[in-house]
Design a protein around this motif. Structure first.
Motif, PDB file in Angstrom:
ATOM      1  N   ALA A  83       0.847  -1.192   0.000  1.00 15.73           N
ATOM      2  CA  ALA A  83       0.000   0.000   0.000  1.00 15.73           C
ATOM      3  C   ALA A  83       0.879   1.238   0.000  1.00 15.73           C
ATOM      4  CB  ALA A  83      -0.927   0.003   1.219  1.00 15.73           C
ATOM      5  N   VAL A  84       0.385   2.269  -0.658  1.00 13.90           N
ATOM      6  CA  VAL A  84       1.035   3.573  -0.632  1.00 13.90           C
ATOM      7  C   VAL A  84      -0.041   4.598  -0.332  1.00 13.90           C
ATOM      8  CG1 VAL A  84       0.794   3.858  -3.150  1.00 13.90           C
ATOM      9  CG2 VAL A  84       2.479   5.218  -1.888  1.00 13.90           C
ATOM     10  N   LEU A  85       0.289   5.583   0.494  1.00 18.22           N
ATOM     11  CA  LEU A  85      -0.715   6.568   0.891  1.00 18.22           C
ATOM     12  C   LEU A  85      -0.072   7.908   1.196  1.00 18.22           C
ATOM     13  CD1 LEU A  85      -0.804   7.142   4.289  1.00 18.22           C
ATOM     14  CD2 LEU A  85      -1.311   4.707   4.195  1.00 18.22           C
ATOM     15  N   GLY A  86      -0.911   8.918   1.158  1.00 17.44           N
ATOM     16  CA  GLY A  86      -0.535  10.252   1.585  1.00 17.44           C
ATOM     17  C   GLY A  86      -1.620  10.809   2.472  1.00 17.44           C
ATOM     18  N   ALA A  87      -1.314  11.876   3.198  1.00 14.03           N
ATOM     19  CA  ALA A  87      -2.283  12.477   4.118  1.00 14.03           C
ATOM     20  C   ALA A  87      -2.215  13.991   4.022  1.00 14.03           C
ATOM     21  CB  ALA A  87      -2.003  12.035   5.547  1.00 14.03           C
ATOM     22  N   THR A  99      -5.336   9.437   1.256  1.00 13.39           N
ATOM     23  CA  THR A  99      -5.574   8.828  -0.048  1.00 13.39           C
ATOM     24  C   THR A  99      -4.670   7.610  -0.137  1.00 13.39           C
ATOM     25  OG1 THR A  99      -6.031  10.984  -1.043  1.00 13.39           O
ATOM     26  CG2 THR A  99      -5.576   9.163  -2.537  1.00 13.39           C
ATOM     27  N   THR A 100      -5.265   6.435  -0.353  1.00 13.08           N
ATOM     28  CA  THR A 100      -4.523   5.175  -0.285  1.00 13.08           C
ATOM     29  C   THR A 100      -4.773   4.328  -1.523  1.00 13.08           C
ATOM     30  OG1 THR A 100      -4.787   5.150   2.129  1.00 13.08           O
ATOM     31  CG2 THR A 100      -4.113   3.090   1.084  1.00 13.08           C
ATOM     32  N   ILE A 101      -3.724   3.701  -2.010  1.00 12.80           N
ATOM     33  CA  ILE A 101      -3.850   2.654  -3.025  1.00 12.80           C
ATOM     34  C   ILE A 101      -3.342   1.356  -2.395  1.00 12.80           C
ATOM     35  CG2 ILE A 101      -3.131   1.800  -5.285  1.00 12.80           C
ATOM     36  CD1 ILE A 101      -2.689   4.666  -6.147  1.00 12.80           C
ATOM     37  N   LYS A 138     -10.227   7.420  -0.610  1.00  8.81           N
ATOM     38  CA  LYS A 138     -10.071   8.482   0.379  1.00  8.81           C
ATOM     39  C   LYS A 138     -10.845   8.168   1.652  1.00  8.81           C
ATOM     40  CE  LYS A 138      -9.278  12.232  -2.942  1.00  8.81           C
ATOM     41  NZ  LYS A 138      -7.871  12.473  -2.514  1.00  8.81           N
ATOM     42  N   ARG A 139     -10.261   8.582   2.780  1.00  6.74           N
ATOM     43  CA  ARG A 139     -10.909   8.466   4.077  1.00  6.74           C
ATOM     44  C   ARG A 139     -10.584   9.718   4.889  1.00  6.74           C
ATOM     45  NH1 ARG A 139     -10.131   2.408   6.615  1.00  6.74           N
ATOM     46  NH2 ARG A 139     -11.682   1.347   5.312  1.00  6.74           N
ATOM     47  N   THR A 140     -11.496  10.078   5.773  1.00 11.71           N
ATOM     48  CA  THR A 140     -11.274  11.187   6.688  1.00 11.71           C
ATOM     49  C   THR A 140     -11.179  10.648   8.099  1.00 11.71           C
ATOM     50  OG1 THR A 140     -12.514  12.692   5.263  1.00 11.71           O
ATOM     51  CG2 THR A 140     -12.157  13.392   7.527  1.00 11.71           C
ATOM     52  N   SER A 148     -15.363   6.195   6.555  1.00 15.32           N
ATOM     53  CA  SER A 148     -15.160   5.525   5.279  1.00 15.32           C
ATOM     54  C   SER A 148     -16.425   5.600   4.437  1.00 15.32           C
ATOM     55  CB  SER A 148     -14.807   4.048   5.505  1.00 15.32           C
ATOM     56  OG  SER A 148     -13.657   3.916   6.306  1.00 15.32           O
ATOM     57  N   PRO A 149     -16.271   5.698   3.108  1.00 19.51           N
ATOM     58  CA  PRO A 149     -17.457   5.588   2.250  1.00 19.51           C
ATOM     59  C   PRO A 149     -18.083   4.209   2.432  1.00 19.51           C
ATOM     60  CG  PRO A 149     -15.552   6.390   1.022  1.00 19.51           C
ATOM     61  CD  PRO A 149     -15.045   5.919   2.342  1.00 19.51           C
TER      62      PRO A 149
END
Length: 284
Positions: A83-87, A99-101, A138-140, A148-149
């Motif tokens: 997984a790769v993500l940013g915040a 935002t995560t893949i 995306k998650r908040t 989560s959606p």
């Protein structure tokens, strides 16, 4: 000086200053973390599971999926995950968005080869394996948990809970929980279970790293367990039991720091993401 190592230049600075006082931004002074404080708990979770600056976070994990009937667990396959993500910050109260893949491969337990079909021992049928696409999600995250959606279906009741914490400190080690549970039930008076999943994550890292204001993205270890209903593509509707998983992983600085077998799977299955993860996340 690298921008990702200076929280005072980033959006996390207002939150740190408001939570710990102006001294929190002094790079030579460690924060005095209190796990019972919701703001501190949120920051511990964000540092161990995500990132507080603009650097990317990379996770890998080795998991084993099993089918469970009563007390008996039957190994099914291994799961290789990258997984790769940013915040990014959303508000000065510590709320942020990720935002995560996630990239997943099922592999044979004995050979390690990637599986595209599965010989189901319960039904005797060979079925095609279906995986979620490797696309940005995306998650908040707030003090109260992860928003989560949720899956929406007609005539369906969706229940979702995703708290973060509690966190624990012992010596120079800190741990924090991050859970995610979703159930879908029929909205016909019977509330028949359609799908259910409980994901339990535990993150652990060095307290001296997490409490360092200049370290926005400390390394961590990840331990994972889940319980979930049979995947629909297994064609096991009506069969008793469920699936469970156990596994472990870690946060690293890049795809190149992941185990060789997971690197090879990402390169082979998702070469564009491997080559430019920031662009794949939409941060380029």
């Amino acid at each position: 000086m690298k921008r990702r190592t200076v929280l005072g230049a980033l959006g996390a600075a207002p939150f740190l200053s408001a939570t710990f006082g102006p001294e929190a931004l002094a790079q030579t002074q460690l924060l005095q973390l209190d796990p019972s404080n919701p703001d501190h708990n949120l920051m511990i979770f964000r540092k161990l599971a995500h990132t507080m600056d603009d650097s990317l976070t990379f996770f890998w994990a080795n998991l084993r999926r099993m089918g469970q009937e009563g007390p008996i667990a039957t190994p099914m396959w291994d799961i290789k995950l990258a997984a790769v993500l940013g915040a990014t910050d959303v508000g000065e109260d510590g709320t942020y968005e990720t935002t995560t893949i996630s990239m997943v491969a099922y592999t044979d337990i004995e050979t390690g080869e990637r599986l595209e079909t599965y010989d189901n021992p319960w039904t005797g049928e060979t079925v095609d394996i279906s995986l979620f696409p490797a696309a940005p999600a995306k998650r908040t995250i707030t003090r109260d948990g992860i928003n989560s959606p949720m899956v929406q279906r007609e005539n369906t009741i969706v229940d979702h809970a995703s708290p973060i914490g509690p966190s624990f400190i012992q010596g120079n080690r800190v741990w924090v929980y991050g859970d995610d549970s979703t159930t879908l039930r029929s909205d016909d008076g019977e509330r028949r279970l359609i799908f259910g999943v409980n994901d339990w994550s535990s993150y652990s890292g060095a307290l001296s790293d997490v409490a360092d204001p200049s370290n926005g993205n400390p390394l961590s270890e990840w331990y994972f367990n889940d319980i979930l209903t049979w995947s629909p593509w297994l064609k096991m509707a009506g069969y008793p039991g469920n699936m469970i998983s156990r596994g472990f992983g870690a946060k690293v600085r890049s795809f190149d720091e992941m185990p060789a077998d997971i690197q090879a799977l990402v390169k082979g299955m998702h070469p564009k993401i491997y080559a430019d993860p920031r662009a794949a996340l939409g941060y380029a």
